[in-house]
Design an enzyme around this catalytic site. Structure first.
Site, PDB file in Angstrom:
ATOM      1  N   HIS A  77       7.266  -3.879  -5.586  1.00 40.24           N
ATOM      2  CA  HIS A  77       8.316  -4.870  -5.227  1.00 40.24           C
ATOM      3  C   HIS A  77       8.084  -6.200  -5.518  1.00 40.24           C
ATOM      4  O   HIS A  77       9.106  -7.120  -5.588  1.00 40.24           O
ATOM      5  CB  HIS A  77       8.902  -4.794  -3.377  1.00 40.24           C
ATOM      6  CG  HIS A  77       7.713  -5.270  -2.752  1.00 40.24           C
ATOM      7  ND1 HIS A  77       6.838  -4.802  -2.329  1.00 40.24           N
ATOM      8  CD2 HIS A  77       7.622  -6.747  -2.225  1.00 40.24           C
ATOM      9  CE1 HIS A  77       6.005  -5.516  -1.673  1.00 40.24           C
ATOM     10  NE2 HIS A  77       6.405  -6.528  -1.353  1.00 40.24           N
ATOM     11  N   TRP A 119      -4.857   2.243  -3.961  1.00 41.50           N
ATOM     12  CA  TRP A 119      -4.756   3.502  -3.819  1.00 41.50           C
ATOM     13  C   TRP A 119      -3.863   4.009  -4.822  1.00 41.50           C
ATOM     14  O   TRP A 119      -4.052   5.035  -5.638  1.00 41.50           O
ATOM     15  CB  TRP A 119      -4.693   4.110  -2.562  1.00 41.50           C
ATOM     16  CG  TRP A 119      -4.937   5.738  -2.241  1.00 41.50           C
ATOM     17  CD1 TRP A 119      -4.048   6.659  -1.457  1.00 41.50           C
ATOM     18  CD2 TRP A 119      -5.912   6.648  -3.020  1.00 41.50           C
ATOM     19  NE1 TRP A 119      -4.354   7.959  -1.509  1.00 41.50           N
ATOM     20  CE2 TRP A 119      -5.575   7.786  -2.472  1.00 41.50           C
ATOM     21  CE3 TRP A 119      -6.748   6.388  -3.904  1.00 41.50           C
ATOM     22  CZ2 TRP A 119      -6.378   8.973  -2.902  1.00 41.50           C
ATOM     23  CZ3 TRP A 119      -7.492   7.586  -4.260  1.00 41.50           C
ATOM     24  CH2 TRP A 119      -7.480   8.691  -4.010  1.00 41.50           C
ATOM     25  N   LYS A 143      -9.012   9.407  11.263  1.00 38.80           N
ATOM     26  CA  LYS A 143     -10.118   9.233  10.709  1.00 38.80           C
ATOM     27  C   LYS A 143     -10.314   7.332  10.782  1.00 38.80           C
ATOM     28  O   LYS A 143     -11.274   6.822  10.948  1.00 38.80           O
ATOM     29  CB  LYS A 143     -10.770   9.505   9.431  1.00 38.80           C
ATOM     30  CG  LYS A 143      -9.744   9.336   8.290  1.00 38.80           C
ATOM     31  CD  LYS A 143      -9.856   8.079   7.323  1.00 38.80           C
ATOM     32  CE  LYS A 143      -9.113   8.046   6.447  1.00 38.80           C
ATOM     33  NZ  LYS A 143      -9.083   7.084   5.398  1.00 38.80           N
TER      34      LYS A 143
END
Length: 343
Positions: free
Chosen positions: A32, A12, A192
Site C-alpha cells: 500500500h 516474508w 509459537k
C-alpha cells in the site's frame, strides 16, 4: 509458469516472492506504500525489510490492488493478521474470478479467535477456490540467502495443497511437505510466537539455556493442548509447523518475537519495544487471543497466562517467571498422555 500475486511486501512476502521468481513464476508484489513500490521497481531492493537483497526483474511492485489482482488465480496473503480483513474486503471488490489464497501470516484474531484461513473464508467465500496455509521454520532473512528451508502446507482440499507444494518447491533450497491437519498447522504457527516472546524475556533476564529449554518444551505442551481442544492432530506439533517453527522462533536473532521479549526482559516498556522494532510483532496480539480462547475453552496455558499479565497488566517479568517456578507439583507423563488421550 504462473502469474502470482503476493499481498504484503514485508520481509516474508518479499522472501516468498523471491522463491516464486526462482521457480520461474512472474510475481506481482503488492504494497500500500507507493514509495516502497517505486524502490522495488526502480532500485530492485526492499531495504527496510531485507537490506542488501537484490530482487529479480520478474518481481514487479504494485500499489494498485486491482491491477495486482487482475487475471491471477493464486494469491499469497502475507499482510499482518491485523490487516487481513481490511485487505480482503478491498480485494473482494477487485476480483472477477475465483482464486486460491495461500495464507502465510501467522496469528489468531483477538475477539473472534479466528484463524487466518477462517478469516479468508469468511471475507471472500464467493471468490474463493481454495485456501492453503503455508507454515514452518522459515526466517525470511535466510530464505533470501537461499539457505535450505523446509515448510509445510495444508488445506481442506489436499489437491490444492499439493498444487501449492509444486508451486513453491525448489529442489535447491525450499522444500515443501503437505500436512492434512489445517487446524494444527495454523495453531502451531500462531502460538509459537507467544512462547518466543517468553523465551526472549527469559534471555533478557539472563536466565540461560536451561530456562529457555524448559519454556520451549512446556510451551509446546501448551500449544498442543489448545490445538487439540480446537480439533488438531497432536502429531502435527511434533512436525515442522509445531516444534520446528517453535525452535527457530525461540532461538534465532532473526525472530522479531524473541527480540521483543528480550527487550522486555531487559526492562523496557511494551510500547517502547514495539516502536523501536518498526515491524509487526504478531505474538503480542496472539497472546491476547490465545489467552481469551483458553479461558473460553477451559484449557490450562500457564506460560500464556503470565505472559498476558506482563504484556497487558504490567506484571514484572521476573515476578512472572517466579510465579511459573512456584506452581504446584505436576506429573509430566500424565500431562502429555492427557493431550494425546483427547484424540
Amino acid at each position: 509458469m504462473e502469474n502470482i500475486t503476493v499481498l504484503g511486501a514485508g520481509s516474508w512476502g518479499t522472501a516468498l516472492a523471491l522463491v516464486l521468481a526462482d521457480n520461474g513464476h512472474r510475481v506481482r508484489l503488492w504494497s500500500h506504500r507507493a514509495e516502497q513500490v517505486r524502490e522495488i521497481n526502480e532500485q530492485r531492493t526492499n531495504e527496510k525489510y531485507l537490506p542488501g537483497v537484490r530482487l529479480p526483474e520478474v518481481i514487479i511492485g504494485y500499489d494498485d490492488l486491482g491491477a495486482a489482482l487482475d487475471g491471477v488465480s493464486i494469491v499469497v496473503l502475507a499482510v499482518p493478521t491485523k490487516a487481513i480483513r481490511e485487505v480482503l474486503q478491498r480485494a473482494r471488490m477487485c476480483l472477477a474470478a475465483p482464486i486460491t489464497i495461500v495464507a502465510v501470516s501467522k496469528g489468531i484474531e483477538p475477539g473472534t479467535h479466528k484463524r487466518v484461513s477462517e478469516i479468508v473464508t469468511e471475507e471472500i467465500s464467493e471468490w474463493l477456490e481454495d485456501v492453503v496455509v503455508l507454515s514452518g521454520p522459515s526466517h525470511a532473512e535466510e530464505v533470501v540467502l537461499r539457505h535450505p528451508t523446509t515448510v509445510a502446507v495444508s488445506s481442506p482440499n489436499m489437491e490444492a495443497a499439493q498444487c501449492i507444494q509444486d508451486v513453491f518447491m525448489n529442489h535447491h533450497y525450499f522444500r515443501v511437505y503437505t500436512n492434512p491437519d489445517l487446524v494444527g498447522v495454523e495453531v502451531g504457527g500462531a502460538l509459537k510466537n507467544i512462547i518466543a516472546l517468553a523465551a526472549g524475556i527469559s534471555d533478557g533476564l539472563g536466565y540461560g539455556d536451561n530456562a529457555k529449554a524448559a519454556l520451549i518444551t512446556r510451551g509446546l505442551a501448551e500449544i498442543a493442548r489448545l490445538g487439540c481442544a480446537l480439533g488438531a492432530n497432536p502429531l502435527t506439533f511434533a512436525g515442522l509447523a509445531g516444534v520446528g517453527d517453535l525452535i527457530v522462533t525461540c532461538t534465532s536473532v532473526h525472530s522479531r518475537n524473541w527480540r521483543a521479549g528480550h527487550m522486555l526482559g531487559q526492562g523496557k516498556k511494551l510500547d517502547d519495544v514495539l516502536e523501536s522494532m518498526g515491524m509487526v510483532v504478531e505474538g503480542v496480539r496472539t497472546t491476547k487471543a490465545a489467552y481469551e480462547l483458553a479461558k473460553e475453552l477451559g484449557v490450562k496455558m500457564p506460560i500464556t497466562e503470565v505472559l498476558y499479565e506482563v504484556l497487558f497488566d504490567g506484571k514484572n517479568p521476573k515476578e512472572a517467571v517466579d510465579s511459573l517456578m512456584a506452581r504446584g507439583k505436576k506429573q509430566e507423563m500424565n500431562d502429555l498422555m492427557n493431550i494425546f488421550a483427547e484424540q
